[in-house]
Design a protein around this motif. Structure first.
Motif, PDB file in Angstrom:
ATOM      1  N   GLU A 622       0.843  13.004  -0.190  1.00  0.00           N
ATOM      2  CA  GLU A 622       0.340  13.498  -1.226  1.00  0.00           C
ATOM      3  C   GLU A 622      -0.229  12.793  -2.092  1.00  0.00           C
ATOM      4  OE1 GLU A 622       3.237  12.769  -1.001  1.00  0.00           O
ATOM      5  OE2 GLU A 622       3.958  12.023  -2.863  1.00  0.00           O
ATOM      6  N   GLY A 623      -0.386  11.226  -1.970  1.00  0.00           N
ATOM      7  CA  GLY A 623      -0.832  10.423  -2.850  1.00  0.00           C
ATOM      8  C   GLY A 623      -2.142  10.422  -3.143  1.00  0.00           C
ATOM      9  N   THR A 624      -2.462  10.149  -4.328  1.00  0.00           N
ATOM     10  CA  THR A 624      -4.065  10.348  -4.775  1.00  0.00           C
ATOM     11  C   THR A 624      -4.740   9.194  -4.204  1.00  0.00           C
ATOM     12  OG1 THR A 624      -3.368   9.502  -6.926  1.00  0.00           O
ATOM     13  CG2 THR A 624      -3.567  11.812  -6.994  1.00  0.00           C
ATOM     14  N   ALA A 625      -4.033   8.145  -3.869  1.00  0.00           N
ATOM     15  CA  ALA A 625      -5.027   6.881  -3.605  1.00  0.00           C
ATOM     16  C   ALA A 625      -4.490   6.499  -2.081  1.00  0.00           C
ATOM     17  CB  ALA A 625      -4.864   5.719  -4.466  1.00  0.00           C
ATOM     18  N   LYS A 626      -4.125   7.654  -1.165  1.00  0.00           N
ATOM     19  CA  LYS A 626      -3.736   7.157   0.146  1.00  0.00           C
ATOM     20  C   LYS A 626      -4.669   6.614   1.000  1.00  0.00           C
ATOM     21  CE  LYS A 626      -4.266  12.038   1.638  1.00  0.00           C
ATOM     22  NZ  LYS A 626      -3.698  13.268   1.393  1.00  0.00           N
ATOM     23  N   LYS A 630      -4.740   1.315   3.602  1.00  0.00           N
ATOM     24  CA  LYS A 630      -5.129   0.685   4.533  1.00  0.00           C
ATOM     25  C   LYS A 630      -5.826  -0.630   4.174  1.00  0.00           C
ATOM     26  CE  LYS A 630      -9.222   3.822   5.716  1.00  0.00           C
ATOM     27  NZ  LYS A 630      -8.809   4.773   4.874  1.00  0.00           N
ATOM     28  N   LYS A 631      -6.580  -0.373   2.881  1.00  0.00           N
ATOM     29  CA  LYS A 631      -7.279  -1.499   2.394  1.00  0.00           C
ATOM     30  C   LYS A 631      -6.318  -2.776   1.928  1.00  0.00           C
ATOM     31  CE  LYS A 631     -11.370  -1.536   0.436  1.00  0.00           C
ATOM     32  NZ  LYS A 631     -12.288  -1.229  -0.719  1.00  0.00           N
ATOM     33  N   ASP A 688      -9.302  -4.939  -3.925  1.00  0.00           N
ATOM     34  CA  ASP A 688      -9.748  -6.087  -3.757  1.00  0.00           C
ATOM     35  C   ASP A 688      -9.187  -7.160  -4.721  1.00  0.00           C
ATOM     36  OD1 ASP A 688     -11.263  -4.717  -1.989  1.00  0.00           O
ATOM     37  OD2 ASP A 688     -13.232  -4.757  -3.121  1.00  0.00           O
ATOM     38  N   LEU A 689      -9.161  -6.993  -5.635  1.00  0.00           N
ATOM     39  CA  LEU A 689      -8.427  -7.993  -6.657  1.00  0.00           C
ATOM     40  C   LEU A 689      -7.230  -8.381  -6.528  1.00  0.00           C
ATOM     41  CD1 LEU A 689      -9.677  -9.611  -9.155  1.00  0.00           C
ATOM     42  CD2 LEU A 689      -8.939  -7.688 -10.550  1.00  0.00           C
TER      43      LEU A 689
END
Ligand SMILES: [Zn+2]
Lengths: 696, 375
Positions: A622-626, A630-631, A688-689
């Motif tokens: 359910e994660g908003t940034a799922k 993978k990044k 990225d950071l």
């Protein structure tokens, strides 16, 4: 009558001869009786007191990489009077560029270049020369334009004169022209010492280097040089001795580093007080913003004084040695800062609206800090400007619709709510105060009521706190906001550092944010109802800066201890590097102790719950940034997305949290103004950071 | 004596035989000494220094002198009202068309040349007063007859004060005073004139002086009670001048070797303070000799006046003498703090073309008087 005249002439003669000794005696008194006193005075007069300016301290990053330094050198300035020739054509006067002057200057600069290559083809030389001439001509024309504008502006108040009395107006214009045409504007920096000397000898009638026999031999043809001496071959150009601030990376952390200004440009009162109370001189540089202002006292050093005899210039006595300014070692990591800035720039560019300027992304900011030491590793803001060209481009920068002058990490041009990011502090508060426990569920059917503005992004169904954090369920937090009410919401915001400045000393550059209260609503004529509490609960109404958000995340990560923030690198663990210790001693020390650690302990159990919710933002289904999981390269993070709504424009995109999940060390916050959904705009920048930091 | 000489005859022999020659030679000598120290005080050593410029003005001045000598001064006295009117008009013209130099609008541009119109006025007032005061038909030595000459002097003074050039204006007072004195006014009337002058000076001080001028006068009045700051501002020139002169000692530091001069510590050193340069480089001996030359010059003028037969001629010489004497006293006394700093040049010596030119024209008038016999 003749007799009378003769008698009177005798009188005059008598008076004159009688008076003569008085005058003579006065000279005798001064030259004989008081001779010793006056010759002492004359010898004392031979001493010339000179100020010795200290070198302003350099600014380094946390790894000792030089960011800003001070160098002394020569620069060329130009004025319109000499740079432009006046050509009369009938009644009209045309002003054209004095190409001859520019040509001779470029010849000189070419001859004394510092980076002269050993073997250089004639063609290359010619090309470089042409490029130089073009550049200088371009600058001269720019100055011409600026000067004309300035003249126009000065004449504005006299516009009516132009109709009433044209001749008076012409006189005013003439005066303004005379004034501005003689002002000097920067043309060419970094003149080599050799070039400066050659310029000076060619330009001025009297050359102090002439007596130096060795240097003299450099000029092959003495006669030619003598001839030159009587004619100014570089009309319009002037040599200036400059102390320059060099920015090794033109726009890196420009807001943070800040600008310098001349004391003489301050309003009279402030200027006088600076000179009187703080020992500045009119031509001194003084920090106006950012690090340059915060650490002004450490960076500026102390002026010295020396005595030089007019008779023997080689011999000078230092009455007081000048003390160079301290070097500052920032907590900032140059590589990370640069990376974050580039990443922000690209993202902002990507989400800019091509059709409507004011609908898309306008800028962004990123902050990374160490949750234990409070050291700020990254404080990036986009867009930026080149510090050196600030005054040159001031007009454009000021009117830029993207507000490059604002340090978006600590301030905002218009209020920005933290949005869902604020749900994390709310969750910590309700758990810690026992308002709900982890088993309490609410039901989310997308709308809180049948229809209306209290809506969620999804239909979450029956949902508990952990999932409400990861799924960012608005309905859940509407309920919490309502249950807490305004007083406890306000307390929660203050506890997590909202509504207060960082204590780093940014002064008016920094915004304290805004915490809504019933009283403040009432003062704007608005009634505080449950609706407002609900909005507050999901991070609307309140305004916050990325630094505040990152700090609140650090407090969560540190189990309720908010570190005192600092901009200067703290004691290097065990390295014992002397240079780095400089930053700790003396004046710098006072400045970097920003505020005391702030404690509001969170129980281990509650902390784990919140961490779990934040971890599930990337890891749970359910994660908003799922999509971002993978990044991530081998690191687990705790985070929260935020999408704060703005009427009629794209949402602000937030992404904040801390990492590594297992043993948190850093907290971060990224904001893309009007970037849209939190996980799509701000998220990738943060990820990225984080990857970059973890690779280090 | 009636004002009726119809003709005079000039002879060079007569002119240079007695005192006339001495006066001319002394003037040239003083100018040459001046040139020497103007060179020493020049900031630039090269082709274009102050001395070369002053030297070319010197040649022009000699020519002007030779022309002036040939003029029949009695004819000039006859037409002195016209000359006076022209001078007044040129002062008024300066007020409207003049050029600023050193803060005062006292220069008129004539082609390539700048002319200080107050210099013309000095010559004009001497001729006019010579005419008015030698008119015996209206003479009784009383106070009433003074009104007219005082009025004639007052008008140009007022015009010069507003330029504002206080120094040049004040110098009219000793000129007029000396000429009136010599023309035979009674001492009682003289005392009244003196009182009026003093009162006038007070009025000028409070209403006519600029702040900087007041400061100078005040500074002159209490030199010892100055604070250090005051010394640096308005007292600075005087202080430096005193140091320079005192530094010279008895025999001086040597030509071109005075440190106050060479290092530019002495302000206005080639103009107003040229005497301080002489004091520093030539010492008390130099000062004494130069002052002695001036004294001889003035004495020989007085002797010339004494032996001249025509009263207007006598008065002209007295006027010229008073003009130079007062400037010399004020300028030299100023360098040692015995007079306020007024910006008056030292005759013949200070750098300044216009001033040198008119100095020699006035000397030409004196020699002209000396060299003419009334037929
Ligand atoms: Zn929901």
């Amino acid at each position: 009558m003749q007799e009378m005249v003769k008698t009177r002439i005798k009188w005059i003669l008598a008076f004159m001869i009688a008076g003569f000794p008085f005058l003579i005696f006065r000279f005798f008194e001064i030259q004989y009786i008081l001779h010793e006193k006056y010759s002492d005075d004359a010898v004392r007069n031979l001493d010339r007191y000179k100020d010795v300016a200290p070198r302003r301290g350099a600014i380094y990053d946390r790894n000792g990489k030089l960011l800003v330094k001070t160098s002394a050198g020569y620069a060329l300035t130009g004025n319109i009077e000499g740079l432009f020739l006046q050509i009369k054509e009938g009644d009209e006067t045309r002003e054209i560029l004095n190409e001859e002057s520019i040509n001779s200057l470029v010849n000189l600069l070419m001859e004394h270049r510092e980076n002269k290559k050993d073997k250089e083809s004639e063609e290359d030389k010619e090309n470089e020369k042409i490029a130089m001439i073009e550049e200088i001509s371009e600058k001269a024309l720019n100055i011409y334009r600026r000067v004309q504008e300035s003249i126009e502006t000065t004449l504005l108040p006299h516009k009516e004169l132009a109709i009433k009395s044209p001749s008076k107006y012409a006189l005013k214009k003439k005066d303004a022209k005379k004034d501005y045409y003689r002002r000097k504007y920067p043309i060419w920096d970094n003149i080599s010492a050799q070039a400066a000397q050659a310029f000076f000898c060619n330009k001025s009638y009297f050359c102090p280097y002439q007596e130096d026999k060795n240097k003299e031999e450099k000029y092959k043809n003495q006669e030619e040089k003598d001839k030159k001496n009587f004619k100014d071959i570089y009309p319009g150009f002037h040599l200036e001795f400059t102390i320059k601030r060099n920015y090794l990376y033109p726009d890196l952390a420009c807001h943070l580093i800040g600008r310098l200004g001349l004391v003489e440009n301050f309003p009279e009162e402030i200027r006088d007080s600076l000179i009187k109370n703080k020992g500045y001189s009119v031509r001194d540089m003084i920090g106006l913003s950012g690090i340059e202002r915060i650490f002004e006292d450490a960076l500026r050093g102390k002026r010295g004084c020396k005595v030089q005899s007019r008779e023997d210039k080689e011999n000078s006595l230092y009455l007081e040695k000048s003390i160079d300014g301290e070097n500052i070692y920032l907590s900032i990591d140059k590589d990370l800062q640069e990376f974050a800035e580039k990443s922000l720039d690209q993202t902002v560019e990507k989400y800019k609206s091509k059709e409507e300027k004011d609908k898309g992304a306008v800028g962004g900011a990123a902050v990374v800090l160490n949750i234990y030491t409070g050291e700020i590793l990254v404080m990036a803001s986009s867009p930026r400007y080149e510090i050196e060209k600030y005054s040159e481009n001031y007009k454009d920068l000021k009117d830029d619709p993207y507000f490059p002058l604002v340090n978006r990490a600590i301030s905002f041009y218009y209020p920005i709510p933290p949005g869902s990011v604020f749900k994390v502090p709310v969750a910590a508060y309700v758990l810690q105060n026992g308002i709900i426990d982890e088993n309490r569920c609410f039901v989310c059917n997308k709308y809180m009521y049948e229809r209306g503005r209290f809506a969620c992004t999804h239909i979450h169904g029956k949902i508990d706190l952990v999932h409400a954090i990861s799924g960012s369920c608005n309905i859940f937090f509407y309920h919490l906001g309502e249950m807490m009410g305004p007083e406890r919401l306000e307390e929660c915001a203050y506890l997590f550092g909202f509504g207060t400045k960082s204590g780093l000393g940014f002064g008016s550059e920094e915004s304290p944010g805004f915490i809504p209260t019933p009283a403040r609503s009432a003062s704007q004529g608005e009634h505080w109802g449950d609706g407002k509490s609900r909005m507050f609960g999901i991070g609307q109404l309140i305004n916050a800066t990325p630094l505040q958000v990152a700090r609140s995340m650090a407090m969560i990560a540190n189990i309720g201890i908010m570190p005192k923030l600092c901009l200067v690198k703290k004691q290097n663990q065990g390295s014992g590097d002397d240079q780095i210790l400089v930053a700790q001693k003396g004046i710098a020390k006072e400045a970097y102790v920003a505020n005391e650690d702030w404690k509001w302990p969170i129980s281990q159990k509650n902390w784990l719950l919140i961490k779990q919710g934040m971890a599930r933002t990337t890891e749970g289904p359910e994660g908003t940034a799922k999509e971002l999981r993978k990044k991530l390269k081998g690191v687990r993070i705790a985070c929260k997305t935020g999408t704060s709504q703005v009427k009629g424009k794209a949402d602000h995109s937030w992404f904040a949290g801390f990492f590594p999940l297992e043993e948190p060390l850093y907290a971060f916050a990224v904001l893309i103004e009007h970037g849209g959904y939190g996980a799509t705009a701000a998220g990738p920048v943060a990820i990225d950071l984080i990857n970059k930091i973890m690779q280090k | 004596m009636k004002f009726g000489y119809s003709k005079t005859q000039f002879s060079w022999k007569e002119a240079f035989h007695g005192m006339g020659g001495l006066i001319f030679i002394l003037s040239i000598l003083l100018t040459l000494i001046g040139l020497l120290f103007i060179y020493s005080a020049s900031p630039k050593r090269g082709a274009d220094n102050y001395m070369n410029r002053q030297a070319s003005w010197f040649l022009v001045s000699i020519v002007a002198f030779l022309i002036t000598v040939r003029f029949d001064y009695l004819i000039l006295v006859k037409h002195s009202y016209a000359i006076y009117l022209v001078a007044i008009l040129s002062l008024i013209a300066t007020h409207f068309l003049g050029v600023y130099r050193g803060g005062a609008k006292s220069w008129l541009k004539l082609g390539p040349m700048l002319l200080q119109t107050s210099e013309i006025m000095k010559i004009a007032i001497i001729f006019l007063l010579a005419k008015v005061l030698s008119d015996e038909t209206k003479k009784n030595g009383g106070i009433k007859e003074l009104l007219y000459p005082v009025l004639l002097t007052g008008i140009p003074m007022g015009l010069i004060v507003i330029q504002p050039d206080l120094g040049s204006s004040i110098i009219f007072v000793p000129v007029a005073f000396a000429m009136i004195f010599v023309s035979g006014i009674r001492f009682k009337a003289l005392a009244i004139v003196f009182l009026i002058m003093v009162n006038l000076a007070v009025v000028v001080y409070f209403y006519g002086l600029h702040e900087y001028q007041k400061k100078r006068v005040l500074m002159f009045m209490n030199q010892d009670s100055m604070t250090r700051e005051e010394k640096r501002s308005s007292g600075y020139q005087l202080e430096q001048s005193k140091i320079a002169i005192g530094n010279g000692g008895l025999t001086g530091r040597g030509w071109g070797k005075g440190t106050q001069n060479v290092y530019g510590l002495l302000p206005e050193r080639h103009t107003d303070f040229i005497f301080a340069v002489i004091g520093e480089e030539m010492g008390f001996v130099g000062i004494f000799l130069v002052l002695l030359l001036y004294l001889i010059l003035f004495c020989s003028m007085l002797v010339t006046s004494y032996t001249t037969l025509a009263v207007p001629g006598q008065l002209i010489i007295i006027g010229v003498m008073a003009l130079h004497l007062s400037q010399t006293i004020v300028n030299t006394a100023m360098t040692v703090g015995m007079a306020p700093i007024t910006g008056l040049p030292l005759p013949f010596m200070s750098y300044g073309g216009s001033s040198l030119l008119f100095n020699f024209i006035s000397i030409g008038m004196v020699v002209s008087v000396a060299g003419r016999k009334i037929l």
